[in-house]
Design a protein around this motif. Structure first.
Motif, short mmCIF file in Angstrom:
data_model
loop_
_atom_site.label_atom_id
_atom_site.label_comp_id
_atom_site.label_asym_id
_atom_site.label_seq_id
_atom_site.Cartn_x
_atom_site.Cartn_y
_atom_site.Cartn_z
N GLY A 70 3.83 29.42 14.36
CA GLY A 70 2.43 29.11 14.61
C GLY A 70 2.31 28.29 15.87
N ASP A 71 1.09 27.96 16.23
CA ASP A 71 0.83 27.21 17.45
C ASP A 71 0.86 25.70 17.23
N ALA A 72 0.61 25.28 16.00
CA ALA A 72 0.58 23.85 15.69
C ALA A 72 0.94 23.65 14.23
N LEU A 73 1.36 22.41 13.92
CA LEU A 73 1.84 22.08 12.59
C LEU A 73 1.21 20.76 12.14
N ILE A 74 0.87 20.68 10.86
CA ILE A 74 0.37 19.44 10.28
C ILE A 74 1.18 19.15 9.02
N ASN A 75 1.66 17.91 8.92
CA ASN A 75 2.39 17.49 7.72
C ASN A 75 1.40 16.87 6.74
N SER A 76 1.10 17.59 5.69
CA SER A 76 0.18 17.10 4.66
C SER A 76 0.89 17.00 3.32
N SER A 77 2.13 16.54 3.36
CA SER A 77 2.95 16.52 2.15
C SER A 77 2.71 15.30 1.27
N GLY A 78 1.66 14.52 1.58
CA GLY A 78 1.26 13.46 0.67
C GLY A 78 1.88 12.11 0.96
N ILE A 79 2.25 11.40 -0.11
CA ILE A 79 2.72 10.02 -0.02
C ILE A 79 4.21 9.94 -0.28
N GLU A 80 4.90 9.10 0.49
CA GLU A 80 6.32 8.85 0.25
C GLU A 80 6.43 7.60 -0.63
N GLY B 252 0.80 -1.22 0.00
CA GLY B 252 0.00 0.00 0.00
C GLY B 252 0.83 1.26 0.00
N MET B 253 0.23 2.32 0.52
CA MET B 253 0.87 3.63 0.51
C MET B 253 1.58 3.90 1.83
N PHE B 254 2.61 4.73 1.76
CA PHE B 254 3.31 5.19 2.95
C PHE B 254 3.04 6.70 3.09
N PRO B 255 1.98 7.10 3.79
CA PRO B 255 1.71 8.53 3.96
C PRO B 255 2.89 9.22 4.65
N ALA B 256 3.32 10.34 4.09
CA ALA B 256 4.48 11.03 4.67
C ALA B 256 4.24 11.39 6.13
N ALA B 257 2.99 11.69 6.48
CA ALA B 257 2.69 12.10 7.85
C ALA B 257 2.82 10.96 8.85
N ARG B 258 2.79 9.72 8.37
CA ARG B 258 2.82 8.56 9.28
C ARG B 258 3.98 7.63 9.02
N THR B 259 4.91 8.06 8.19
CA THR B 259 6.00 7.18 7.79
C THR B 259 7.34 7.70 8.30
N PRO B 260 8.06 6.92 9.12
CA PRO B 260 9.40 7.35 9.53
C PRO B 260 10.33 7.41 8.33
N GLN B 261 11.18 8.42 8.32
CA GLN B 261 12.07 8.66 7.19
C GLN B 261 13.50 8.28 7.56
N THR B 262 14.24 7.76 6.58
CA THR B 262 15.65 7.43 6.83
C THR B 262 16.47 8.68 7.11
N GLU B 263 16.08 9.79 6.52
CA GLU B 263 16.76 11.07 6.78
C GLU B 263 15.71 12.03 7.32
N SER B 264 15.47 11.95 8.60
CA SER B 264 14.35 12.68 9.20
C SER B 264 14.69 14.14 9.43
N SER B 265 13.71 15.00 9.11
CA SER B 265 13.84 16.43 9.40
C SER B 265 13.25 16.77 10.75
N GLY B 266 12.68 15.76 11.42
CA GLY B 266 12.00 16.01 12.67
C GLY B 266 10.59 16.52 12.48
N LEU B 267 10.15 16.58 11.22
CA LEU B 267 8.85 17.16 10.92
C LEU B 267 7.71 16.38 11.57
N ASN B 268 7.72 15.05 11.41
CA ASN B 268 6.61 14.27 11.95
C ASN B 268 6.55 14.30 13.47
N ALA B 269 7.71 14.40 14.11
CA ALA B 269 7.72 14.46 15.57
C ALA B 269 7.07 15.74 16.09
N ALA B 270 7.13 16.79 15.28
CA ALA B 270 6.57 18.07 15.70
C ALA B 270 5.15 18.30 15.18
#
Length: 480
Positions: A384-394, A176-194
Motif C-alpha cells: 500500500g501507499d501508507a500504513l497506520i498502526n492501530s493495534s491498541g494499547i501496550e 496512564g496508557m501506552f498506545p502501541a502507535a506512540r510507544t517505543p517497543q523493547t523488541e521493535s518490528s519497525g512498525l511505528n517508524a513506518a
C-alpha cells in the motif's frame, strides 16, 4: 495551576507529601480527590505535557475524535453520575461546542469530543485546587518526565529526565496508557517508524487523496484512524487487517435490564458468565430489547469476576473470548460507526482477518506487509501507499521501551501483573515488588492495574480508583 520549571527544580531537591507520576486523567483525578479531603498536603504532579488532565486520550484536537461513551456514562465524579451531563449542559448554554446542535438527542446522550472532555477534567481539577487551597493544600505541576524511582523507609525519590530529583512521602504511578502507535517497543518490528500516527490529521493530509492506506488493528483506534483520514480529505481505499476481522459494534442507548449477576452471585467463572450472558441476551431479544442492555449490566461486576478468576480461567478468557468481548463491550460512538459502515458499504474499506507478521523490504517507496490470513498456513505480501498502526494499547511493561517502566522492573520495585497486563498490586493499589511484597510508599492506579481488574481504563473506573486511593493515602501509616 502553578507550574515548576525544570530550571527552578534543579536548584534543590523538591519535597512534597505525595508525588504523582503522570498527569493525564488518572493523575489529575487523584490530585483533585486529594485536594477535596480535609487536612493539609502538598502534591507534585510530574507530567511532560503542558497541561494536566489530558494525557494521551484527551489531548485530541479534532472534533471527530469523540468519547466512545455518552455523557451519562463518563462522569469524573464517582458520587454524581450526572456530573459531565451537567457540566456539558452549562458549557453548551454558554456557547461552547455549537456543533452539538446537529445531534437531536438529549445532552446526556451526546458523545463529546475527547478534547472537550479534557477541558472538563481540567476544570474539575481547578475547582478542587481552589477548595484545597482554602485548607492549606496545594497541587503543583512539574513539567518533566520521571525516568527513575527509588524507595526507602522515608519515602520515594524520583529522578527526572534532566537529573532533578523530587522526594515524597509516597509516590503514585498514574502513568496512564501506552498506545502501541506512540510507544517505543523493547523488541521493535519497525512498525511505528513506518506508520502514521492514527490521530495525526495533518500528516494524513499530505497523502495523495487516493492513496491505498493499510491499517493494522480493527478496534477503536482503527475507528479513530478512519475518522482522521476522512477529515484529512482521503478518498482512497483502506485495507484493515486484524487477527479476527471483528469491528466494534456501535454504542446504542438500550433500556435498563435486571442486574442478573447481582441476583446470582454463584456465577464466577468466565464460562459461566458467557453462558448466562448469552441466555440473558436471548431473553432480551424475545422481548424486543437490544442485546446491549444485558451486556451493560455486567460492567459493574467485571473487576470482581476478573480478580476472583484463576490464571487458567483468565488465559482462557483472553485466548478465546477477548476479541468478541472487546468488539461488543468497547463500542464505537454512533457518528464514527456510521462513517466506518458507509465506507465499508461503498467498498472503500475492507476488513481482512489476518495477522501482521512483519514489514517486508520495499524499493518503490511503498509499504509492504507480511501477513498471514486466518485459516491459512503460509504468509502473503500486501502493499500500500501508507500504513497506520492501530493495534491498541501496550499493557506489557516489559515491552515498553521507556526509562521509568524499565527502571522500575530492573530495580525489582514492580513485577508484571497477571498475564503480564500492567503491574501487580494489592486491592488498595499498593504495588507488589519482585518478591511479592506490598510497598508502603509506592502505589498505582488506572491502566497499570489492567491485570488486576481487567477494565481499569474507563473514566468511571479511574474516577472510583482515584477516590479510594486518595482516602487510602491520607489515612495510611505515613499520616499525610
Amino acid at each position: 495551576m502553578s507550574e515548576v520549571s525544570l530550571g527552578q527544580a534543579q536548584q534543590a531537591i523538591r519535597s512534597a507529601d505525595i508525588l504523582i507520576v503522570g498527569g493525564g486523567l488518572s493523575g489529575a483525578l487523584l490530585a483533585a480527590q486529594l485536594m477535596r479531603l480535609p487536612g493539609q498536603r502538598q502534591v507534585l504532579v510530574v507530567e511532560p505535557r503542558a497541561e494536566l488532565g489530558r494525557g494521551e486520550a484527551y489531548s485530541a484536537v479534532e472534533l471527530g475524535h469523540t468519547l466512545n461513551g455518552n455523557a451519562a456514562r463518563m462522569s469524573v465524579d464517582p458520587d454524581n453520575a450526572d456530573d459531565l451531563t451537567q457540566w456539558l449542559t452549562a458549557f453548551i448554554a454558554d456557547g461552547g461546542w455549537p456543533q452539538s446542535s446537529e445531534q437531536t438527542v438529549p445532552v446526556a446522550e451526546l458523545f463529546p469530543p475527547r478534547g472537550l472532555f479534557g477541558l472538563y477534567a481540567q476544570q474539575r481539577l481547578a475547582e478542587a485546587r481552589v477548595q484545597g487551597a482554602g485548607q492549606g493544600s496545594s497541587v503543583e505541576h512539574v513539567r518533566a518526565e520521571g525516568v527513575d524511582l527509588q524507595i526507602d523507609e522515608q519515602g520515594a525519590l524520583l529522578t527526572l529526565n534532566d537529573g532533578t530529583r523530587l522526594r515524597g512521602a509516597v509516590a503514585v504511578l498514574a502513568t496512564g496508557m501506552f498506545p502501541a502507535a506512540r510507544t517505543p517497543q523493547t523488541e521493535s518490528s519497525g512498525l511505528n517508524a513506518a506508520a502514521l500516527d492514527p490521530w495525526d490529521v495533518a500528516a494524513m493530509a499530505q497523502l495523495d487523496p487516493h492513496a491505498r492506506v493499510m491499517i493494522i488493528g480493527s478496534g477503536l483506534t482503527m475507528v479513530d484512524a478512519v475518522v482522521s483520514l476522512e477529515q484529512a480529505g482521503h478518498r482512497g481505499p483502506i485495507d484493515v487487517f486484524s487477527r479476527h476481522g471483528l469491528l466494534p459494534h456501535v454504542r446504542r442507548q438500550p433500556p435498563a435490564w435486571v442486574d442478573f449477576l447481582a441476583l446470582d452471585p454463584g456465577i464466577g467463572s468466565p464460562r459461566q458468565l458467557m453462558h448466562e450472558l448469552r441466555r440473558q441476551c436471548r431473553a432480551a431479544a424475545v422481548e424486543g430489547i437490544d442485546w446491549q442492555a444485558p451486556l451493560d449490566t455486567v460492567r459493574a461486576h467485571i473487576g470482581r469476576l476478573w480478580s476472583q478468576a484463576t490464571d487458567v480461567q483468565r488465559r482462557q478468557f483472553v485466548r478465546h473470548v477477548r476479541p468478541w468481548w472487546e468488539s461488543h463491550h468497547h463500542r464505537s460512538p454512533p457518528l464514527s460507526a456510521e462513517l466506518v459502515a458507509r465506507l465499508h458499504a461503498e467498498g472503500r474499506l475492507r476488513i481482512q482477518a489476518a495477522s501482521f507478521k512483519g514489514l517486508a523490504p520495499s524499493t518503490d517507496g511503498r509499504v509492504t506487509l507480511c501477513i498471514r490470513r486466518r485459516g491459512e498456513a503460509g504468509t502473503t505480501l500486501v502493499g500500500g501507499d501508507a500504513l497506520i498502526n492501530s493495534s491498541g494499547i501496550e499493557y506489557d511493561w516489559r515491552r515498553v521501551a521507556r526509562a521509568l517502566p524499565q527502571q522500575l522492573l530492573a530495580r525489582g520495585l514492580v513485577q508484571p501483573g497477571p498475564l503480564a497486563l500492567g503491574i501487580a498490586a494489592q486491592a488498595d493499589g499498593a504495588v507488589l515488588d519482585a518478591q511479592g511484597q506490598a510497598a508502603r510508599r509506592l502505589f498505582a492506579m488506572g491502566p497499570p492495574l489492567r491485570g488486576m481488574w481487567w477494565e481499569s481504563t474507563a473514566v468511571t473506573d479511574v474516577a472510583s480508583q482515584a477516590k479510594a486511593l486518595a482516602l487510602r493515602l491520607v489515612s495510611g501509616p505515613q499520616s499525610l
